[in-house]
Design an enzyme around this catalytic site. Structure first.
Site, PDB file in Angstrom:
ATOM      1  N   SER A 662      38.567  38.215  46.362  1.00  0.00           N
ATOM      2  CA  SER A 662      38.923  38.161  44.955  1.00  0.00           C
ATOM      3  C   SER A 662      40.248  38.848  44.684  1.00  0.00           C
ATOM      4  O   SER A 662      40.736  38.873  43.568  1.00  0.00           O
ATOM      5  CB  SER A 662      37.818  38.745  44.084  1.00  0.00           C
ATOM      6  OG  SER A 662      37.751  40.116  44.277  1.00  0.00           O
ATOM      7  N   LYS A 705      34.250  45.104  36.761  1.00  0.00           N
ATOM      8  CA  LYS A 705      35.714  45.126  36.890  1.00  0.00           C
ATOM      9  C   LYS A 705      36.374  45.326  35.527  1.00  0.00           C
ATOM     10  O   LYS A 705      37.326  46.089  35.392  1.00  0.00           O
ATOM     11  CB  LYS A 705      36.193  43.817  37.513  1.00  0.00           C
ATOM     12  CG  LYS A 705      35.871  43.720  38.991  1.00  0.00           C
ATOM     13  CD  LYS A 705      36.311  42.389  39.568  1.00  0.00           C
ATOM     14  CE  LYS A 705      35.985  42.334  41.051  1.00  0.00           C
ATOM     15  NZ  LYS A 705      36.221  41.007  41.612  1.00  0.00           N
TER      16      LYS A 705
END
Ligand code: ADP
Length: 758
Positions: A662, A705
């Site tokens: 990612s 996140k």
């Protein structure tokens, strides 16, 4: 073993010593505990413990076991074999260290002869008792004495023998001589009491009688239970196990095994190593609950109230738990799907397990699996192994005291594998409803039914959990708390709990809302509330000190938080102030929740080599290659520099390995920034995988996140468009002040960051 120095006490093997509990504590330096093994050491003089030296002790001692600690204030020590004291040290702190070895008897006394003597003696005593009418209680007491040793122990209190004479009996190796000495002691008692009885006047006689009766009665109370079923050998343990085994409700295999072990125990000499092992085994299996519990129907409203009372928020999770309870109600089952709670530390995974147990009215037990690398941790050691122990699962069952506890298996993601087998596969068996009805711990060596246990597993992340194990479980994500959640948790739960724990009255401590917010913002940086809880504890501790010093009330405000916590505020992951080409802010998913990270790139003179450092699995290396190719194709001219220079890419450690890809768009953007010389605003962060076509593909852990981004002061985040639906799960306050930009292609990121003209 606990060492007990005793003075002027009759120490005979296979008999009794009774000590008052407080006397025991004084001599042994600790309170007596049932089943505790002890060494009784005879001293030459009556001395306080702290005056004892190596010279104070006689060289022969006696092993024993605390058979009972009773409410009347007596510890009954069942004595075992005689031992030689080979070495003995008295430490500076007055503790005694010694090594002992068995001391053999001279077997010059036949069983029958001993038996005969005992019977004759007993007859004599009983006659005396009857003649002088000492009462029925005394009679019963005497009835239960079977050996000369026991009779002697019972009358030792009245003996005129001095310490040295008493010790001489202990040191005597010849069984025959020993019996003679003991017999003499009893006769002495009989003669003396007859004389006393006959000679004394009416009044004195009554007095004597009363005294004797009272004294004997007191001892009797202590011993009654044990003596009830006494027999010449180590029979009291045996009888107790016999009864327990019959009453435990074991399955057939277990019953057969337990009986077998019991038979072996009967043949072993008391105090031997083997007998200790057999004893421990029986103690363990009879300590387990073998009874099936009826499935109870749980009132859902009540269960909901319990869950709500203990935990703030966690709505989805509570709902899922209630569903599970409803299904269990319907199917009249005690277990159901195995839930796996996944989330950062301190998000309440373990503690909600406890609430579930409360809601179900079932015992709770926690078994930590972290760091377990040995199959035996789960399944136990075979008994042939020295120091064999049951595995953690059965140990948990034993601790819970029931056959249907709620068992939280903590940290299933931290199971290791070693040459000693794979604990994961053993765990698989524990969790498999097809197999766990007959789970066999190696130590127990007989099956136990785990099918009524409600298992709940916890983990920080799923990616180190073996696939087959993961398949068995239903994953429930604990996302981590927002600042608002944390505030409520601190206010409603953590602070009151710490306050009560430290004994601070509610009105004596006032913590302002702003103070709590300051603590959350400046003193903790976590997805869960562990650090926050510690801060609350620290605050309360500091306040408690002031209150103890006379303060009437302690008020905590943002201004004095620092003083009370006695700590500097945390350094936030500060955002780079100077943007530089080649450095881009990414978002990572870590075991502690989420974090921001910087991907740094640098060109050095060279020949087109690519170096990557930091935390890089193979997947990450592939991402680097994709990024290099993409940048070369999108910026053909600028990328020429890559030919005559070496490229260095650094990705800091911390993220879970699986989250590597990612960083794809971050890496590509960093490289593009480097070759074009155009820097990216450090307040912009991004996360997303990237394909060779430049398409941005979805990632995991978005809530964590974004929370990390928010904490660090990021204002703009690029996320894969496909992840947009995840935003529904995220609290509005996290999104507030964050500009979220969904992207489909890496080109959009480059345009919006100003690297590529739009
Ligand atoms: P984990 O098992 O996820 O690491 P714990 O269950 O040990 O976390 O939780 C840490 C502490 O935080 C516990 O004291 C727990 O009671 C408290 N806690 C966590 N979440 C909540 C919540 N939602 N409401 C109240 N207290 C909570």
């Amino acid at each position: 073993m606990t060492v007990i120095p005793v003075y002027n006490t009759l120490l005979v093997p296979d008999s009794f010593v009774y000590l008052k509990t407080d006397q025991y504590a004084l001599l042994a330096g600790r309170q007596p505990e049932a089943e505790e093994r002890v060494i009784l050491l005879a001293t030459r003089e009556a001395q306080r413990r702290r005056d004892l030296t190596e010279e104070s002790f006689y060289p022969v001692a006696l092993s024993g076991r605390v058979a009972e600690v009773n409410e009347n204030g007596f510890a009954v020590i069942r004595t075992g074999m005689r031992v030689n004291v080979d070495m003995l040290y008295v430490n500076i702190d007055h503790s005694i260290e010694l090594t002992v070895s068995p001391r053999r008897d001279i077997e010059d006394l036949e069983r029958e002869v001993e038996q005969e003597h005992a019977e004759r003696l007993k007859e004599e005593i009983l006659q005396t008792v009857q003649k002088y009418d000492w009462g029925r209680q005394v009679m019963l007491f005497i009835e239960n004495l079977h050996t000369v040793s026991e009779m002697a122990a019972a009358v030792a209190v009245w003996s005129s023998m001095d310490a040295a004479e008493r010790y001489a009996i202990l040191e005597e190796d010849s069984k025959n001589a020993r019996m003679a000495a003991l017999e003499k002691m009893v006769y002495e008692f009989l003669t003396a009491s007859r004389a006393a009885n006959e000679a004394a006047g009416e009044q004195k006689k009554d007095y004597q009688k009363m005294y004797r009766e009272q004294a004997i009665r007191r001892q009797m109370e202590v011993l009654q239970k044990e003596l009830d079923e006494m027999h010449p050998e180590n029979i009291s343990d045996v009888r107790r196990f016999e009864r327990k085994i019959e009453e435990a409700g074991m399955n057939e295999t277990a019953l057969a095994e337990a009986r077998k072990v019991l038979n072996r125990l009967k043949q072993e000499q008391n105090g031997s190593m083997e007998s200790g092992m057999l004893y421990d085994y029986l103690d363990f299996v009879t300590g387990l609950s073998w009874k099936k519990e009826e499935a109870q129907t749980i009132d859902l409203h009540e269960a909901e109230a319990v869950l709500d009372a203990d935990h703030f928020g966690l709505e989805k999770i509570k709902k899922r738990i209630l569903q599970q309870i409803a299904v269990m109600n319907l199917k009249r089952q005690q277990s159901g799907s195995i839930l796996l709670f996944v989330g950062a530390p301190g998000t309440g995974k373990t503690s909600i397990g406890q609430s579930i147990a409360t809601a179900l009215h079932r015992p709770y037990v926690r078994v930590s699996l972290g760091g377990s690398r040995d199959e035996a941790d789960i399944r136990g050691h075979r008994r042939t192994y020295v120091g064999a122990m049951p595995g953690r699962i059965m140990d948990g069952i034993r601790r819970s005291g029931a056959s249907n506890p709620v068992m939280v298996l903590d940290e299933v993601d931290k199971l290791g594998v070693s040459y000693n087998g794979d604990p994961g596969s053993a765990l698989l068996e524990v969790l498999d409803p097809e197999q766990n009805g007959t789970f066999t711990d190696h130590y127990m060596n007989v099956p136990y039914d785990l099918s009524d246990v409600l298992f709940i597993c916890t983990a920080n992340s799923v990616d180190t959990i073996p696939e087959p194990l993961l398949n068995r479980m239903e994953v429930i994500q604990f996302q981590g708390y927002t600042a608002t959640d944390k505030f409520q948790i601190a206010r409603r739960h953590l602070l009151p709990k710490s306050q009560t724990a430290m004994g601070i009255a509610p009105e004596a401590l006032e913590v302002s809302d702003e103070a709590i917010r300051t603590i959350i913002a400046d003193y903790t940086m976590e997805a869960g509330v562990r650090g926050l809880r510690k801060c609350m504890d620290t605050l309360c501790r500091a306040a408690a000190v002031e209150i103890a010093d006379g303060a009437e009330k302690v008020e905590i405000t943002p201004d004095n938080v620092k003083k009370y916590l006695d700590r500097k505020p945390m350094q936030h992951d500060h955002i780079l102030t100077d943007p530089a080409p080649g450095i881009v802010t990414g978002l990572a998913w870590t075991r502690a929740g989420g974090d921001i990270l910087y991907i740094e790139t640098l060109l050095t003179r060279g020949s087109g080599k690519v170096t990557v450092t930091g935390q890089l699995g193979d997947v990450m290396k592939e991402s680097v290659q994709i990024a290099v190719s993409l940048v070369k194709s999108m910026f053909p001219e600028e990328a020429e520099v890559l030919k005559e220079n070496d490229l260095h890419i650094h990705v800091p450690a911390g993220a879970v390995p699986k989250d590597g890809p990612s960083a794809g768009i971050t890496m590509t953007t960093a490289l593009a920034s480097l070759v074009t010389g155009r820097s990216v605003d450090p307040h912009t962060a991004m996360t997303g995988e990237v394909s060779l076509r430049g398409a941005v593909t979805p990632i995991g852990g978005l809530p964590e996140k974004l929370m990390a981004a928010r904490r660090a002061g990021i204002t703009r985040v690029f996320i894969p468009e496909k992840n947009m639906e995840d935003l529904d799960d995220i609290a509005p306050e996290v999104l507030e002040g964050l500009e979220i930009i969904p992207v489909r292609e890496v080109r959009e990121v480059l345009e919006k960051t100003g690297i590529l003209a739009e």
